[in-house]
Write an enzyme that holds these catalytic residues in place. Structure first.
Site, PDB file in Angstrom:
ATOM      1  N   GLY A   1      49.994  49.963  29.148  1.00 54.01           N
ATOM      2  CA  GLY A   1      48.753  50.718  29.038  1.00 54.01           C
ATOM      3  C   GLY A   1      48.642  51.747  27.944  1.00 54.01           C
ATOM      4  O   GLY A   1      47.568  52.296  27.724  1.00 54.01           O
TER       5      GLY A   1
ATOM      6  N   GLU B   1      56.006  48.206  30.840  1.00 53.90           N
ATOM      7  CA  GLU B   1      55.603  46.877  30.343  1.00 53.90           C
ATOM      8  C   GLU B   1      54.599  46.984  29.200  1.00 53.90           C
ATOM      9  O   GLU B   1      53.437  46.619  29.340  1.00 53.90           O
ATOM     10  CB  GLU B   1      54.945  46.085  31.482  1.00 53.90           C
ATOM     11  N   PRO B   2      55.011  47.464  28.051  1.00 59.88           N
ATOM     12  CA  PRO B   2      54.048  47.653  26.964  1.00 59.88           C
ATOM     13  C   PRO B   2      53.708  46.353  26.240  1.00 59.88           C
ATOM     14  O   PRO B   2      54.569  45.500  26.029  1.00 59.88           O
ATOM     15  CB  PRO B   2      54.794  48.591  26.008  1.00 59.88           C
ATOM     16  N   GLY B   3      52.461  46.200  25.907  1.00 59.73           N
ATOM     17  CA  GLY B   3      52.044  45.069  25.076  1.00 59.73           C
ATOM     18  C   GLY B   3      51.442  45.616  23.795  1.00 59.73           C
ATOM     19  O   GLY B   3      52.020  45.565  22.710  1.00 59.73           O
ATOM     20  N   ARG B   4      50.264  46.235  23.966  1.00 61.58           N
ATOM     21  CA  ARG B   4      49.500  46.728  22.821  1.00 61.58           C
ATOM     22  C   ARG B   4      50.298  47.674  21.926  1.00 61.58           C
ATOM     23  O   ARG B   4      50.268  47.547  20.699  1.00 61.58           O
ATOM     24  CB  ARG B   4      48.260  47.460  23.350  1.00 61.58           C
TER      25      ARG B   4
ATOM     26  N   TYR C   1      34.347  43.848  24.096  1.00 64.26           N
ATOM     27  CA  TYR C   1      34.477  45.214  24.612  1.00 64.26           C
ATOM     28  C   TYR C   1      33.768  46.247  23.736  1.00 64.26           C
ATOM     29  O   TYR C   1      33.951  47.448  23.940  1.00 64.26           O
ATOM     30  CB  TYR C   1      35.952  45.645  24.667  1.00 64.26           C
TER      31      TYR C   1
ATOM     32  N   CYS D   1      27.083  31.241  15.148  1.00 65.94           N
ATOM     33  CA  CYS D   1      25.638  31.400  15.355  1.00 65.94           C
ATOM     34  C   CYS D   1      25.366  32.225  16.608  1.00 65.94           C
ATOM     35  O   CYS D   1      24.809  31.744  17.582  1.00 65.94           O
ATOM     36  CB  CYS D   1      24.980  30.041  15.454  1.00 65.94           C
ATOM     37  N   GLU D   2      25.819  33.464  16.593  1.00 72.30           N
ATOM     38  CA  GLU D   2      25.577  34.389  17.695  1.00 72.30           C
ATOM     39  C   GLU D   2      25.375  35.764  17.091  1.00 72.30           C
ATOM     40  O   GLU D   2      26.151  36.179  16.228  1.00 72.30           O
ATOM     41  CB  GLU D   2      26.815  34.484  18.602  1.00 72.30           C
TER      42      GLU D   2
ATOM     43  N   TYR E   1      46.142  41.047  21.762  1.00 66.02           N
ATOM     44  CA  TYR E   1      44.934  40.397  22.283  1.00 66.02           C
ATOM     45  C   TYR E   1      44.004  39.942  21.146  1.00 66.02           C
ATOM     46  O   TYR E   1      42.789  39.924  21.301  1.00 66.02           O
ATOM     47  CB  TYR E   1      44.205  41.333  23.275  1.00 66.02           C
TER      48      TYR E   1
HETATM   49  N1  LLP Z   1      51.391  44.820  32.611  1.00 64.32           N
HETATM   50  C1  LLP Z   1      50.338  44.288  33.244  1.00 64.32           C
HETATM   51  C2  LLP Z   1      50.479  43.922  34.654  1.00 64.32           C
HETATM   52  C3  LLP Z   1      49.123  44.079  32.568  1.00 64.32           C
HETATM   53  O1  LLP Z   1      48.097  43.560  33.214  1.00 64.32           O
HETATM   54  C4  LLP Z   1      49.023  44.430  31.191  1.00 64.32           C
HETATM   55  C5  LLP Z   1      47.773  44.195  30.455  1.00 64.32           C
HETATM   56  C6  LLP Z   1      50.154  44.971  30.562  1.00 64.32           C
HETATM   57  C7  LLP Z   1      51.323  45.173  31.297  1.00 64.32           C
HETATM   58  C8  LLP Z   1      50.160  45.369  29.116  1.00 64.32           C
HETATM   59  O2  LLP Z   1      49.283  46.429  28.875  1.00 64.32           O
HETATM   60  P1  LLP Z   1      49.159  47.086  27.425  1.00 64.32           P
HETATM   61  O3  LLP Z   1      50.425  47.853  27.159  1.00 64.32           O
HETATM   62  O4  LLP Z   1      48.956  46.013  26.435  1.00 64.32           O
HETATM   63  O5  LLP Z   1      47.977  47.974  27.536  1.00 64.32           O
HETATM   64  N2  LLP Z   1      42.334  41.932  26.453  1.00 64.32           N
HETATM   65  C9  LLP Z   1      42.270  43.370  26.605  1.00 64.32           C
HETATM   66  C10 LLP Z   1      43.513  43.942  27.243  1.00 64.32           C
HETATM   67  C11 LLP Z   1      43.823  43.372  28.603  1.00 64.32           C
HETATM   68  C12 LLP Z   1      45.107  43.951  29.167  1.00 64.32           C
HETATM   69  C13 LLP Z   1      45.503  43.272  30.425  1.00 64.32           C
HETATM   70  N3  LLP Z   1      46.725  43.690  31.001  1.00 64.32           N
HETATM   71  C14 LLP Z   1      42.012  43.998  25.251  1.00 64.32           C
HETATM   72  O6  LLP Z   1      41.840  43.256  24.261  1.00 64.32           O
HETATM   73  O7  LLP Z   1      41.918  45.216  25.125  1.00 64.32           O
END
Ligand code: LLP
Length: 437
Positions: free
Chosen positions: A248, A290-293, A334, A361-362, A390
């Site tokens: 998050g 659990e970082p992604g972004r 978003y 075409c949107e 993402y």
């Molecule tokens: N753990 C869980 C259970 C999650 O659902 C998520 C993201 C993460 C970790 C990773 O979160 P992060 O560190 O990336 O914030 N498509 C959207 C984002 C959807 C995120 C869903 N869950 C966007 O483009 O902003």
């Protein structure tokens, strides 16, 4: 011109340089639209999150959230950093295992995991964060059938408000995720599981949302999870081994967005965990994040070629580039802001207002509105920043647009890690039924 982060630079030709590679040359060599990922930046981002926690707490487990980008090369980079894998589908789990992440270092989350996916996870000793009472029964019965003990936790819904887009806020009571804490469902889940013979209850999990730029919600989450940890120990004598705070951490997409440092998040979370562990004399759990972004967003840009421009007297000029909501859906979905510059004119002054459109075409197919760029003409190279999370992962083939290619750069080296889709790829799975032939 934008204040560039340290993994970018400019060269004497006035071009943007990422990971030591000239963006203009990359676009010529690999074509556009093109995702470019800087390997070193990803590694730095991961290490920063890891150390933020590890310097404050003895037992830390950081899992890269594959949903941000589950390309195999990206997974491999994370595996080589010894990161765990947070997966939300059987195929993401397969990617993680394929690049050598041990099953024990993967965590399976999500509100709908199919029985075959669960079986695959149990077989590989993956930690499963169960999301509903029905899923708990499915896990118990699969584990019993295959003669294995499933390692589980529960995803709980702690009802924490997060200042983010409603589509990516997940910690509120009304959200579809997790067991409701307020009504006692979360505790009920632990009670039921404590009586089951084929599950081993080891974790508690929450994920309150994504793109959070404020540290407050993480502290609230920590308070609520630790209160449950105490209650679970008291009521069922279960010492939870893992307390998983989800991901998050947001990134500053706009030049004036605040930065939320991983150290701030770690400091707040660890302070709460430490206090409760000491007060209640608990065994120290492993803190999971659990970082992604925050790992991959700013490590990647999208390069798109300008095809046409169109004056609208009294309004911003339209610039049409070859990437749109097919390649990067975040602005359309978003209303997300992604900073845009011209990679081939990176040192020139941004002096005119433009709307940057994609080729679909949107009317919603735009990458940015009312942006200042230098005088722009066909052939220029637009660069869209912070697209690593993402971006390609959520891209699509709307209007039969092939998904873009992705190239990995590392100190000047560049290699394709995801090929551009071809016409054959687009139609490979289509079939014309016999009666139409
Ligand atoms: N753990 C869980 C259970 C999650 O659902 C998520 C993201 C993460 C970790 C990773 O979160 P992060 O560190 O990336 O914030 N498509 C959207 C984002 C959807 C995120 C869903 N869950 C966007 O483009 O902003």
């Amino acid at each position: 011109m934008l204040m560039l982060k340290p993994h970018f630079s400019t060269n004497p030709q006035g071009h943007l340089v990422i990971g030591g590679a000239d963006a203009v040359e990359l676009a010529e060599r690999f074509g556009t639209p093109l995702y470019v990922v800087d390997e070193q930046r990803m590694r730095e981002n991961y290490r920063r999150v890891y150390h933020a926690f590890a310097e404050r707490w003895p037992s830390v487990f950081v899992c890269y959230a594959l949903k941000a980008n589950s390309n195999l090369a990206i997974c491999k980079i994370m595996q080589s950093e010894n990161a765990g894998a947070e997966v939300s589908s059987g195929n993401e789990l397969r990617n993680a295992l394929n690049v050598g992440v041990p099953g024990e270092r993967a965590i399976f989350n999500g509100n709908h995991k199919s029985p075959p996916e669960l079986e695959y996870a149990i077989t590989n000793n993956v930690l499963i964060n169960v999301d509903s009472f029905q899923e708990l029964n499915v896990v118990e019965s699969i584990a019993s059938r295959i003669g294995k003990k499933a390692r589980i936790g529960f995803r709980v819904n702690p009802d924490v408000e997060t200042p983010t887009h409603p589509y990516i806020a997940t910690g509120l009571r009304e959200s579809k995720f997790g067991f409701d804490v307020a009504s006692g469902q979360a505790l009920e889940a632990y009670k039921l599981a404590s009586k089951m013979t084929n599950v081993e209850v080891v974790a508690i999990h929450a994920h309150i949302g994504s793109q959070i730029l404020d540290v407050g919600p993480f502290e609230e989450e920590a308070e609520k999870l630790m209160a449950l940890v105490v209650e679970i120990k008291k009521s069922f004598n279960i010492n939870l081994q893992f307390v998983d705070f989800g991901g998050g951490i947001g990134v500053p997409y706009k030049p004036d967005d605040p930065e939320l440092k991983p150290e701030q998040v770690a400091e707040r979370i660890v302070t709460v965990v430490k206090r409760v562990v000491e007060e209640k004399n608990l065994t120290k759990p492993t803190i999971v994040f659990e970082p992604g972004r925050s790992i991959i967003a700013d490590a990647s840009v999208l390069l798109a070629r300008v095809g046409y421009t169109k004056e609208r007297p009294g309004m911003p000029t339209w610039v049409a580039v070859d990437a749109g909501m097919n390649a990067l859906i975040r602005p359309a979905l978003y209303g997300a802001y992604h900073h845009i510059e011209l990679a081939n004119k990176i040192l020139e002054k941004n002096e005119k207002l433009f709307n940057v459109a994609g080729p679909l075409c949107e009317s919603g197919d735009f990458l940015g509105k009312e942006r200042k760029l230098p005088a722009t003409e066909p052939g220029d190279l637009a660069v869209i920043f912070d697209v690593g999370a993402y971006g390609l992962a959520v891209s699509n083939q709307h209007t039969a647009q092939p998904r873009p290619a992705m190239v990995l750069v590392n100190r000047g080296k560049a290699e394709i890690v995801r090929k551009r889709e071809s016409y054959e790829d687009l139609t490979r799975l289509d079939q014309i039924p016999g009666w139409l032939k």
